[in-house]
Enzyme design. Structure first.
Site, mmCIF file in Angstrom:
data_model
loop_
_atom_site.group_PDB
_atom_site.id
_atom_site.type_symbol
_atom_site.label_atom_id
_atom_site.label_comp_id
_atom_site.label_asym_id
_atom_site.label_seq_id
_atom_site.Cartn_x
_atom_site.Cartn_y
_atom_site.Cartn_z
ATOM 1 N N GLU A 34 0.846 -1.192 0.000
ATOM 2 C CA GLU A 34 0.000 0.000 0.000
ATOM 3 C C GLU A 34 0.888 1.251 0.000
ATOM 4 O O GLU A 34 1.902 1.292 0.675
ATOM 5 C CB GLU A 34 -0.947 -0.004 1.215
ATOM 6 C CG GLU A 34 -1.804 1.235 1.379
ATOM 7 C CD GLU A 34 -2.634 1.595 0.145
ATOM 8 O OE1 GLU A 34 -3.332 0.733 -0.402
ATOM 9 O OE2 GLU A 34 -2.557 2.777 -0.298
ATOM 10 N N LYS A 51 -20.542 8.798 4.456
ATOM 11 C CA LYS A 51 -21.702 8.424 5.292
ATOM 12 C C LYS A 51 -21.660 9.166 6.615
ATOM 13 O O LYS A 51 -22.700 9.485 7.192
ATOM 14 C CB LYS A 51 -21.754 6.904 5.520
ATOM 15 C CG LYS A 51 -22.294 6.061 4.387
ATOM 16 C CD LYS A 51 -22.342 6.722 3.129
ATOM 17 C CE LYS A 51 -22.407 6.353 1.780
ATOM 18 N NZ LYS A 51 -21.489 6.648 0.773
ATOM 19 N N ASP A 332 -12.180 -1.847 -8.306
ATOM 20 C CA ASP A 332 -12.389 -0.767 -9.277
ATOM 21 C C ASP A 332 -11.479 -0.883 -10.491
ATOM 22 O O ASP A 332 -11.890 -0.553 -11.615
ATOM 23 C CB ASP A 332 -12.152 0.602 -8.605
ATOM 24 C CG ASP A 332 -13.327 1.043 -7.749
ATOM 25 O OD1 ASP A 332 -14.286 0.252 -7.607
ATOM 26 O OD2 ASP A 332 -13.286 2.177 -7.221
ATOM 27 N N HIS A 465 -43.817 -7.066 11.739
ATOM 28 C CA HIS A 465 -44.621 -5.846 11.816
ATOM 29 C C HIS A 465 -44.346 -5.139 13.139
ATOM 30 O O HIS A 465 -44.270 -5.813 14.171
ATOM 31 C CB HIS A 465 -46.109 -6.195 11.735
ATOM 32 C CG HIS A 465 -46.997 -5.002 11.921
ATOM 33 N ND1 HIS A 465 -47.208 -4.077 10.920
ATOM 34 C CD2 HIS A 465 -47.691 -4.559 13.005
ATOM 35 C CE1 HIS A 465 -48.022 -3.126 11.379
ATOM 36 N NE2 HIS A 465 -48.326 -3.393 12.644
#
Ligand code: FAD
Length: 486
Positions: A34, A51, A332, A465
């Site tokens: 990296e 976010k 990507d 529900h």
């Protein structure tokens, strides 16, 4: 003599670091290289810090509507930009540090620097990479490299996985300068709030920033080349979202392109060419260029070892294999959809295949897409138009948020759940949603599609529900004329 591994991965984004963990779990001697930040664009400049910004916007929106919930807040709620950005950057750093710990825990060697392929594997001989000093500046806040990080040198591996990600795509003449014309990097860490903003491109990145800045009170205009915003989404969902955005004051110019930008002292004037050829000039404090991303394929030695590209991305098969034995690509850099969960899944498939497992190839049609604006948008599978284009005779179900008790109780009664089925077989072809929390709901339909579920099975599934998820079932029921609450 170069240190030798079973697998070396270039790039520690979500594709690379997840592949490294899985490879180590499978007993392969693994290293990851990296050059800038563990956890890649996703955690440092993409998915997670956006976010965090959007969460601040959401809290601000809720706080400024406290009255609607029977609450009184003294004074006005105002953004503290420094605090918002610091929170976002802190979260990015935390994610980055977490990946460092995961590498250590899984005994993955971290090599710090810029990697280049120098030799492909041949016969029994492993492939090789060289790692040189990185030219990238450390990000803020700085996250120390994990202890025992290796450095410059030559490293060999039987299998080399390229996971170098992507960077902002730029248009000629409208190159970002970091001051007046921003990419997502600058948009993520504004020093001051602009009064007005022009966003070029209405894909997920453009829309998320437009939504954030608008909630912060900025006058935002989005210019989009296509006839609809979020062009990959179902046209009906896109239209619904556009109306909601417009209610919040967001402005859109569709079927138009920015052809030229004049820079002032502290403003930009964009020339916006419309479909009919007319040109409108629009001046704003800042312009965000969000016209897509471009794969990081340069300076990697790909040409030297003969790896083929296709439309700017590394060409791979369903298991991440390139045309050169022993060299793989994921995430990507291997093409769309440019999403973190696709990168991660590709990483796992790739190393499991390397380890000799019997794995399914990646099915790009089953990669969900989410946009975390307000309202949120989420989808999987074919849009209505694409399903028709593919020759399906279809049934479409719809269920509005306004008819769901939980949505009304949350004060989030604007949204839509849409499902598309093949009329003949009952196969769920696609699901599309707009509204609160739909990015959490979509996974139910992703599982369903992955299991090749039909309408019958969905109708016989019990949904709790009160939840927003009940709308998923109601939408299915509606496709077959059996909806209960509309
Ligand atoms: P990256 O995350 O780009 O990582 C590649 C790594 O390789 C980088 O750390 C880079 O430094 C390193 N590298 C490159 N070249 C070299 C080299 N020669 N030597 C050593 N290291 C190298 N996706 C989602 O799924 N959901 C979202 O909500 C979302 N939001 C986003 C918001 C924004 C603003 C942006 C920009 C992107 C967003 N994305 C989102 C997309 C997501 O970030 C990418 O799809 C994901 O990061 C791709 O992962 P990757 O591992 O392929 O590459």
């Amino acid at each position: 003599m170069a240190a030798t591994y079973d697998v070396i991965i270039i790039g520690a984004g979500p594709g690379g670091y997840v592949a490294a963990i899985r490879a180590a779990q499978l007993g392969l001697k693994t290293a990851i290289v990296e050059r800038e930040h563990l956890a890649g664009i996703c955690s440092n400049w993409g998915c997670i810090p956006t976010k965090a910004l959007l969460r601040s916007a959401e809290v601000m929106h809720l706080a400024s509507h406290a009255k609607d919930y029977g609450l009184t807040i003294e004074g006005t709620v105002k953004p503290d930009l420094k605090g918002i950005v610091e929170r976002s950057r802190g979260i990015a750093a935390r994610m980055n540090g977490g990946v460092g710990m995961l590498m250590k825990k899984n005994k993955v060697d971290v090599i710090w620097g810029e990697a280049k392929l120098t030799k492909a594997a041949s016969g029994d001989k492993p492939g090789e990479i060289t790692v040189s000093k990185t030219s990238k500046k450390p990000m803020e806040p700085q996250v120390p490299a994990p202890k025992n990080t290796l450095g410059e040198g030559t490293y060999a591996a039987k299998h080399i996985i390229v996971a170098t990600g992507a960077r902002p795509r730029t248009l000629p003449g409208i190159e970002p300068d970091g001051k007046l014309i921003w990419t997502y990097f600058e948009a993520m860490v504004p020093a001051a709030m602009p009064k007005s903003l022009l966003v070029m491109g209405s894909g997920a990145i453009g829309i998320e920033f437009a939504s954030f800045y608008r909630t912060m009170g900025v006058d935002v205009t989005v210019v989009e080349l296509m006839p609809q915003i979020m062009p990959v989404e179902d046209a009906e969902i896109s239209k619904f979202a556009q109306k909601r955005f417009e209610k919040q004051g967001l402005k859109f110019v569709l079927e138009a392109k920015v052809t030229k930008v004049e820079k002032g002292k502290d403003t930009v004037t964009a020339h916006i060419e419309k479909k009919d050829g007319s040109v409108e000039k629009l001046t704003a404090d800042r312009l965000i260029s969000a016209v897509g991303v471009q794969c990081n394929t340069e300076n990697l030695g790909l040409e030297d070892v003969g790896v083929k590209l296709e439309r700017g991305a590394i060409a791979i098969d369903g298991y991440g294999r390139t045309n050169v034995a022993g060299i793989y690509a994921i995430g990507d850099v291997a093409g769309p959809p440019m999403l973190a969960h696709k990168a991660e899944h590709e990483g796992v498939i790739c190393v499991e295949k390397i380890a000799g497992h019997d794995v399914h190839p990646l099915d790009r049609a089953l990669v969900p897409g989410c946009t975390y604006c307000t309202p949120q948008v989420a989808s999987v599978g074919l849009t209505e138009a694409k399903a028709k284009e593919a020759g399906h005779d279809i049934r479409v179900g719809r269920f509005p948020f306004v008819a769901n008790g939980k949505a009304v109780a949350l004060g989030e009664d604007q949204g839509l759940v849409k499902t598309i089925f093949d009329k003949k077989t009952g196969q769920l072809l696609g699901a599309h949603m707009v509204g609160a929390e739909v990015t959490e709901l979509i996974q139910g339909f992703v599982v369903a599609m992955n299991l090749e579920t039909t309408e019958e099975e969905l109708m016989h599934t019990i949904f709790p529900h009160p939840t927003l998820s009940e709308m998923m079932k109601e939408s299915v029921l509606d496709a077959y004329g059996k909806a209960l609450n509309i």
